[in-house]
Design a protein around this motif. Structure first.
Motif, mmCIF file in Angstrom:
data_model
loop_
_atom_site.group_PDB
_atom_site.id
_atom_site.type_symbol
_atom_site.label_atom_id
_atom_site.label_comp_id
_atom_site.label_asym_id
_atom_site.label_seq_id
_atom_site.Cartn_x
_atom_site.Cartn_y
_atom_site.Cartn_z
ATOM 1 N N VAL A 40 -47.858 59.130 -1.500
ATOM 2 C CA VAL A 40 -46.636 59.937 -1.428
ATOM 3 C C VAL A 40 -46.924 61.308 -2.029
ATOM 4 N N VAL A 41 -47.042 62.297 -1.158
ATOM 5 C CA VAL A 41 -47.420 63.644 -1.574
ATOM 6 C C VAL A 41 -46.214 64.407 -2.097
ATOM 7 N N ALA A 42 -45.052 64.158 -1.525
ATOM 8 C CA ALA A 42 -43.825 64.820 -1.964
ATOM 9 C C ALA A 42 -42.671 63.890 -1.667
ATOM 10 N N SER A 43 -41.632 63.946 -2.499
ATOM 11 C CA SER A 43 -40.483 63.086 -2.217
ATOM 12 C C SER A 43 -39.198 63.828 -2.546
ATOM 13 N N PHE A 44 -38.482 63.419 -3.577
ATOM 14 C CA PHE A 44 -37.211 64.048 -3.903
ATOM 15 C C PHE A 44 -37.406 65.538 -4.186
ATOM 16 N N GLY A 45 -36.477 66.345 -3.692
ATOM 17 C CA GLY A 45 -36.548 67.781 -3.933
ATOM 18 C C GLY A 45 -37.065 68.544 -2.724
ATOM 19 N N GLU A 46 -37.758 67.849 -1.820
ATOM 20 C CA GLU A 46 -38.188 68.479 -0.571
ATOM 21 C C GLU A 46 -37.218 68.064 0.540
ATOM 22 N N ASP A 47 -37.230 68.814 1.628
ATOM 23 C CA ASP A 47 -36.318 68.484 2.731
ATOM 24 C C ASP A 47 -36.674 67.140 3.355
ATOM 25 N N ALA A 48 -37.959 66.806 3.340
ATOM 26 C CA ALA A 48 -38.410 65.491 3.809
ATOM 27 C C ALA A 48 -39.517 65.020 2.875
ATOM 28 N N ALA A 49 -39.637 63.719 2.734
ATOM 29 C CA ALA A 49 -40.744 63.164 1.960
ATOM 30 C C ALA A 49 -42.016 63.250 2.800
ATOM 31 N N VAL A 50 -43.132 63.394 2.122
ATOM 32 C CA VAL A 50 -44.423 63.525 2.799
ATOM 33 C C VAL A 50 -45.325 62.380 2.367
ATOM 34 N N ILE A 51 -45.802 61.623 3.345
ATOM 35 C CA ILE A 51 -46.692 60.506 3.062
ATOM 36 C C ILE A 51 -48.011 60.757 3.784
ATOM 37 N N THR A 151 -43.944 64.179 12.049
ATOM 38 C CA THR A 151 -45.375 64.213 11.772
ATOM 39 C C THR A 151 -45.815 65.655 11.561
ATOM 40 N N ALA A 152 -46.916 65.795 10.878
ATOM 41 C CA ALA A 152 -47.517 67.120 10.669
ATOM 42 C C ALA A 152 -48.960 66.891 10.271
ATOM 43 N N ARG A 153 -49.742 67.943 10.279
ATOM 44 C CA ARG A 153 -51.060 67.830 9.664
ATOM 45 C C ARG A 153 -50.885 68.199 8.198
ATOM 46 N N MET A 154 -51.655 67.565 7.350
ATOM 47 C CA MET A 154 -51.516 67.822 5.917
ATOM 48 C C MET A 154 -51.643 69.317 5.609
ATOM 49 N N ASP A 155 -52.489 70.011 6.353
ATOM 50 C CA ASP A 155 -52.744 71.420 6.011
ATOM 51 C C ASP A 155 -51.759 72.394 6.658
ATOM 52 N N GLN A 156 -50.715 71.880 7.317
ATOM 53 C CA GLN A 156 -49.749 72.806 7.909
ATOM 54 C C GLN A 156 -48.353 72.647 7.316
ATOM 55 N N LEU A 157 -48.245 71.865 6.246
ATOM 56 C CA LEU A 157 -46.945 71.609 5.648
ATOM 57 C C LEU A 157 -46.374 72.832 4.944
ATOM 58 N N ILE A 158 -45.060 72.956 5.008
ATOM 59 C CA ILE A 158 -44.355 73.993 4.262
ATOM 60 C C ILE A 158 -43.503 73.287 3.200
ATOM 61 N N PHE B 126 -42.265 44.839 -4.111
ATOM 62 C CA PHE B 126 -42.952 44.845 -2.822
ATOM 63 C C PHE B 126 -43.916 46.021 -2.681
ATOM 64 N N GLY B 127 -43.876 46.941 -3.640
ATOM 65 C CA GLY B 127 -44.811 48.061 -3.597
ATOM 66 C C GLY B 127 -44.531 49.053 -2.486
ATOM 67 N N VAL B 128 -43.265 49.218 -2.150
ATOM 68 C CA VAL B 128 -42.884 50.167 -1.103
ATOM 69 C C VAL B 128 -41.956 51.209 -1.730
ATOM 70 N N PRO B 129 -42.447 52.440 -1.910
ATOM 71 C CA PRO B 129 -41.643 53.425 -2.638
ATOM 72 C C PRO B 129 -40.436 53.935 -1.854
ATOM 73 N N ILE B 130 -39.367 54.227 -2.580
ATOM 74 C CA ILE B 130 -38.215 54.954 -2.022
ATOM 75 C C ILE B 130 -38.516 56.437 -2.255
ATOM 76 N N VAL B 131 -38.637 57.184 -1.162
ATOM 77 C CA VAL B 131 -39.152 58.553 -1.276
ATOM 78 C C VAL B 131 -38.092 59.623 -1.055
ATOM 79 N N GLY B 132 -36.877 59.213 -0.830
ATOM 80 C CA GLY B 132 -35.846 60.216 -0.632
ATOM 81 C C GLY B 132 -34.555 59.513 -0.336
ATOM 82 N N GLY B 133 -33.502 60.316 -0.201
ATOM 83 C CA GLY B 133 -32.245 59.660 0.082
ATOM 84 C C GLY B 133 -31.125 60.632 0.200
ATOM 85 N N HIS B 134 -29.989 60.058 0.252
ATOM 86 C CA HIS B 134 -28.787 60.821 0.510
ATOM 87 C C HIS B 134 -27.664 60.083 -0.187
#
Lengths: 336, 336
Positions: A40-51, A151-158, B126-134
């Motif tokens: 999990v590269v990014a989660s809360f605080g971003e518009d979308a989580a990045v895995i 989806t995205a490539r890791m190196d094109q994320l904003i 289960f080792g499955v992260p919650i990465v965002g929400g509403h």
């Protein structure tokens, strides 16, 4: 010249706007939800989580919803917006929206059918299929929630949290629209456009990410252009001063729309970005090419305060060091 | 010997169970939601949608929710189940659960905190992260919805609609549990287990998919073991006769649980599968190795009817040709 504009009224209107105040963090909730996970590269605080997926791919996951007031006022527009806000969430990250699932609760068949019609309209127009869902039947309330995969490539994320001191702040908004008849804080620039037109607008963000033309970005959501910039600066731990007159706007006098309402609106297509000085012109050119007005409206600094400037007067909107906006959970838009 | 069991009472109990009857298709809704998309390999009717990614990868997306009655009866268990049912949805497809987003509405802080605690407990276990929400704050109702992302290789997927005539039907259930104190139709075999134990159970499905040991499969959800088999047969356009006595069950007399309640329960860990005769023993062995009771309970035929057999008596439960179960949108479980 912005009619009837004072930095004080704008700062106060933005600061006290429900779209902004509702972004207050539910700190305990976030802290307890967060589980460390290496992918999990990014989660809360971003518009979308990045895995991270395989070596170079990123999977994006987001969820957003619309409830009650808008659902009852205009279920078609509520369904449409449920899709729209999710597509924005993926685009804002430089990603490509792939598929959605919806979760619907409706008090009656009419609302259910209209919400569905709205979701299908947006889903078809943006070319993002709804691939599954869940229905809570016969509920005493109406809510529609959508989750989206991108989806995205890791190196094109904003990301939102990567603005740097000295970057220019760019606001890009499609001004060719109307105040939505069902919601005075929604600027509808989308329902009347072709699929080709809105998809081209969404794709600009993907291009900007791939070509590394911006340093950070978010879609302009409920808190409006200034509130959204505040959130970007907050997670980037930066500040900025922006010129109110530089914010793209339609002919407000012609449609009798006060400036402090305009800056709080949720635009059908709008992004707030930061970029190096040398890329500003190209970024604005890309948006202009798809019918969006984009301009540099200020500069990122290290102050952790967001201030607005107009006719030599400057007023602070947010002290992000002491009073964050903390949009950790986002809200669906409503009209008040 | 199944105590007090008659095929008629079981057939009727399953057929009229709310967990089954609520699965009725909302035909117009599905037809209008479905948009053709070349990368969407499966959508409505499967436990998770399947989207092709690159050449060999599949991305899985599902959503499921819990509402009202269970939320108010036991918000911790509701939060736990919201995660559990989503993890099951990915496992059932032979996939690996990757990350979740949650959408929460809660009438008060206590419910919100307890639901969150339940989600975090299951997410960690289960080792499955919650990465965002509403969050829909201050709503007049309580609902928790979760959407989940999973991954699989295209060639290891397990679908619902691929059962073939002559296949054996296998039911696999973790019997080491208890009737959940807050919900008489939930068999809790999970909250008391280690993370290692439940993750090993989930991984069995991934192994079965990779090694092509089953022809079709679903997680046993609200409709219970017979109802879930009915749904699998429905989308496979097949039928089956099953032996009630062969269905794995705990010592029902010892816990004073009627058989017709047992077969309608939502098990903490349970799958219904179809497999070629030559793989039945190995499939059952795999489940036994992770503490789950698995056995062949019947055979797939071309009748498009599901019947139950006990002591030489046979009763039809579903005529799938004329009265489908049509679980196109699934429901969160409730207790009645």
């Amino acid at each position: 010249m912005v009619k009837d504009c004072s930095t004080d009224t704008v700062a106060q209107a933005v600061r006290e706007y429900e779209g902004v105040t509702r972004k207050k963090m539910i700190g305990n909730m976030i802290r307890s939800l967060r589980i460390e996970s290496p992918d999990v590269v990014a989660s809360f605080g971003e518009d979308a989580a990045v895995i991270r997926h395989n070596a170079e791919d990123a999977l994006l996951l987001a969820a957003d919803g619309i409830w009650s007031r808008l659902m009852e006022a205009d279920p078609f527009w509520a369904g449409y917006c449920a899709v729209l806000v999710n597509v924005h969430d993926i685009a804002a990250m430089g990603g490509r929206p792939v598929a959605m699932v919806d979760i619907l609760s409706a008090t009656d068949d009419r609302i259910r059918d209209e919400v569905t019609r709205g979701m299908v309209a947006a889903s078809s127009q943006f070319g993002v299929p709804i691939v599954g869902g869940h229905l809570h039947p016969e509920t005493p309330y109406s809510v529609v929630d959508v989750a989206i995969l991108g989806t995205a490539r890791m190196d094109q994320l904003i990301f939102s949290n990567t603005a740097e001191e000295g970057d220019r702040v760019i606001a890009a908004i499609d001004l060719d629209g109307r105040v939505h008849p069902s919601c005075c804080f929604n600027w509808d620039s989308v329902t009347m456009k072709s699929a080709e037109a809105v998809r081209a607008q969404i794709r600009v963000m993907e291009d900007l990410g791939r070509e590394h033309l911006v340093t950070a970005g978010k879609d302009i959501s409920n808190p409006g252009v200034i509130g959204t910039l505040g959130m970007l600066l907050e997670v980037s731990e930066k500040g900025a001063v922006i010129d109110l007159e530089a914010i793209p706007r339609p002919d407000l006098a012609a449609i009798d729309l006060p400036f402090e309402q305009w800056v709080r609106m949720y635009p059908g297509m709008g992004f707030i970005l930061t970029a190096k000085e040398e890329h500003v012109e190209e970024v604005c050119r890309r948006f202009a090419a798809v019918g969006m007005a984009a301009s540099a409206i200020g500069e990122v600094d290290g102050s952790r305060r967001l201030a607005v400037r107009y006719l030599d007067r400057e007023t602070q909107v947010f002290d992000l060091d002491h009073n964050g906006i903390m949009r950790i959970f986002s809200e669906g838009e409503t009209c008040r």
